[in-house]
Design an enzyme around this catalytic site. Structure first.
Site, mmCIF file in Angstrom:
data_model
loop_
_atom_site.group_PDB
_atom_site.id
_atom_site.type_symbol
_atom_site.label_atom_id
_atom_site.label_comp_id
_atom_site.label_asym_id
_atom_site.label_seq_id
_atom_site.Cartn_x
_atom_site.Cartn_y
_atom_site.Cartn_z
ATOM 1 N N PHE A 53 -61.958 23.539 -10.599
ATOM 2 C CA PHE A 53 -62.406 23.990 -9.273
ATOM 3 C C PHE A 53 -61.217 24.032 -8.324
ATOM 4 C CE2 PHE A 53 -66.661 22.024 -10.422
ATOM 5 C CZ PHE A 53 -67.362 23.219 -10.435
ATOM 6 N N GLU A 54 -61.250 24.977 -7.392
ATOM 7 C CA GLU A 54 -60.093 25.168 -6.517
ATOM 8 C C GLU A 54 -59.895 24.038 -5.515
ATOM 9 O OE1 GLU A 54 -62.111 28.866 -4.640
ATOM 10 O OE2 GLU A 54 -60.493 28.345 -3.298
ATOM 11 N N GLY A 55 -60.909 23.216 -5.304
ATOM 12 C CA GLY A 55 -60.758 22.082 -4.383
ATOM 13 C C GLY A 55 -59.760 21.048 -4.877
#
Lengths: 257, 317
Positions: A53-55
């Site tokens: 995930f990009e987080g």
């Protein structure tokens, strides 16, 4: 939608997207249908995929009915093996560590360019959409990009209003000429068809159509004419098992409309 | 594209007092000293994770004008800053409240009617702009944004790499006037420690001219002397140290509390019903209508705060 031989369009899209996922690969996903598809694939043919995930989240284990509403919250980060800074996630991708990604989009054109920014003019838009987030970065450097979206004429447009995330730009060698030397649009998955891109012109190409639909239905829901593969395959509708597992992942129907 | 003034921004840092000195102050004082009308303000965290909400409330209460907000993924805090008339421009890669609530009605109103500007970059684009500034260099190369309308729209330039012949996009440094970071803990000098994902907070703090650190807890020097390996942001970046328990509420703070989705729903319901006016009613009731963030927390109730602590455990376990 409780019966297994009936399903919604988003359920169908999630199942067909899941089938496009290969096992033992790293896979960049956002929330919504891409995440459900990844979670479903993990429970079926791809138990060893690693979700990113990009987080700043690598290899989380998402708990059914605790689905994240963003890619940077504890539900997305649950039991993750690595929680790196956000830039690092994109550096891993630029370095070549992310094999596949699934992105959606409000508009997709014949070369796989995706718009999630504005409908209309950028400076005075008719609709201001949320924007790129990591989608542009994914489309720029992820090894294989899967576009997953509902098959609608208003989505499959001749030319997107704004290229948020580059596909093959204006076709032929234009992607490479723009400097995008890594990564490529790999597949387009909809609730009617699975498409790829013509080797030469990079125009979208219909490879397979859902059983019971004819090619004309697929084409009439697009604003441009894609190439049609010489031998169009038939996509089998979702199985009972696929639907059952999918509904177990999102029992509150947060993302399954 | 404004030219990047790397010299001016370097000088600002050279002129800073870098001595080890206590910087603890109230939030009110920190915000009034380091935020100003027309400032470029960066907010740490990401979307509804570790958003420095207490500081956002204080900015609204003090009523600054013509602010530019820099964030990677932005949401509900942008609604509040727009609806209160503080914000003229957002520099971000994405803005919406979160998956459950769809697009932001408030952002749409302001941008579609040209009342405010949304300058869009890719997520890494924002990160690299801050990284370049943090590194003290005027620009940094990447493959992101090449060929896109983000590139065209922002007038971005290319170079041919002198060692490989490869074409690269050069991302210009971005120097916020002030960054607000909400940490897990900070010592009296400003050494910030963050548990869980750190988002872009390190780059942001180093890029900014001034930094306000709010944290769940202010610790003494002795604590940091034994945990320097956990310090993410060095004290010399930081100009104000503020203890603010639950300072990210209603967004989450790693290991301490989950997002309060019921509070988000309450806000979204007002916006759903009344649009921008609903956001203004919320601001009046919960932010400008109270004197401090602690009063806001009292208004939402201890029970909710405790529930969010429990909820974080429920997800993790």
């Amino acid at each position: 939608m409780s019966s297994s031989n009936q399903y919604s369009r988003s359920e169908l899209l999630a199942v067909l997207t899941a089938r496009a996922i290969e096992d033992r690969k790293t896979l960049f996903v956002g929330v919504g249908i891409p995440m459900l598809a990844a979670a479903l694939a993990q429970r079926l043919h791809a138990p060893n995929i690693v979700i990113v995930f990009e987080g700043g989240i690598i290899a989380p284990q998402i708990k059914p009915s605790y689905l994240p509403l963003s890619t940077n919250e504890v539900r997305a980060a649950r039991r993750a093996l690595v929680l790196p800074p956000i830039c690092d996630v994109f550096f891993y991708q630029q370095r070549g560590y992310i094999d596949f990604a699934i992105i959606g989009g409000a508009q997709v054109d014949m070369y796989g360019n995706v718009n999630t920014s504005v409908i209309g003019e950028y400076s005075s838009p008719k609709v201001r959409l949320p924007g790129s987030g990591g989608a542009n970065d994914i489309a720029s450097t992820c090894s294989n990009i899967i576009i997953s979206t509902l098959h609608e004429r208003r989505r499959f447009v001749k030319k997107v209003d704004f290229i948020t995330s580059p596909g093959y730009l204006s076709g032929n060698r234009s992607r490479e000429q723009a400097g995008l030397i890594f990564g490529k649009p790999f597949k387009v998955v909809t609730d009617m068809a699975v498409m790829s891109f013509d080797d030469e012109t990079k125009t979208m190409k219909v490879d397979a159509v859902l059983r019971g639909l004819n090619i004309e239905t697929v084409l009439s829901n697009m604003d441009f004419r894609p190439v049609i593969s010489k031998d169009v395959e038939t996509i089998e509708p979702p199985t009972e098992e696929e639907l059952m597992l999918l509904r177990q992942i999102d029992p509150d129907r947060l993302m399954l409309k | 594209m404004t030219l990047v003034d790397v010299k001016l921004n370097r000088r600002k840092i050279e002129e800073k007092d870098k001595s080890l000195r206590p910087k603890v102050m109230t939030l009110k004082e920190a915000v009034s000293r380091f935020v100003f009308d027309g400032a470029v303000v960066a907010l740490g965290g990401c979307l509804y994770s570790r958003t420095p909400m207490a500081a956002v409330h204080e900015v609204l209460r003090q009523g600054f004008k013509n602010l530019t907000l820099v964030r990677n993924l932005a949401g509900y805090e942008v609604d509040l800053l727009l609806a209160s008339g503080c914000l003229k421009k957002l520099v971000a890669s994405w803005c919406a409240p979160g998956y459950a609530w769809g697009m932001s009605k408030v952002l749409r109103h302001y941008v579609e009617n040209r009342l405010a500007e949304f300058e869009e970059w890719s997520h890494l684009g924002i990160g690299l702009r801050l990284t370049a500034a943090a590194m003290g260099i005027p620009s940094i190369p990447t493959f992101s944004m090449l060929g896109s309308d983000i590139e065209k729209n922002n007038g971005l330039k290319h170079v041919e790499c002198p060692y490989s012949g490869v074409k690269m996009l050069m991302v210009p440094a971005l120097y916020p006037d002030v960054a607000v970071i909400h940490g897990s803990r900070v010592d009296v000098y400003g050494n910030i420690q963050i548990d869980g994902y750190v988002h872009m907070d390190r780059e942001m703090a180093l890029a900014a001219g001034r930094v306000i650190a709010t944290a769940e807890e202010v610790v003494n020097e002795e604590f940091t002397r034994h945990s320097g390996d956990r310090t993410l942001i060095p004290y010399f970046c930081v100009d104000a140290v503020v203890e603010q328990p639950f300072g990210a509420y209603p967004s989450e703070c790693w290991n301490l509390y989950d997002t309060d989705f019921s509070h988000m729903n309450l806000y979204q319901k007002k916006v759903e019903e009344k649009g921008v006016e609903g956001a203004r009613e919320y601001i009046q009731e919960y932010i400008t209508g109270v004197d401090s963030f602690t009063q806001f927390l009292e208004k939402t109730g201890l029970e909710k705060l405790f529930k969010n602590r429990r909820s974080f455990r429920d997800v993790i376990e």
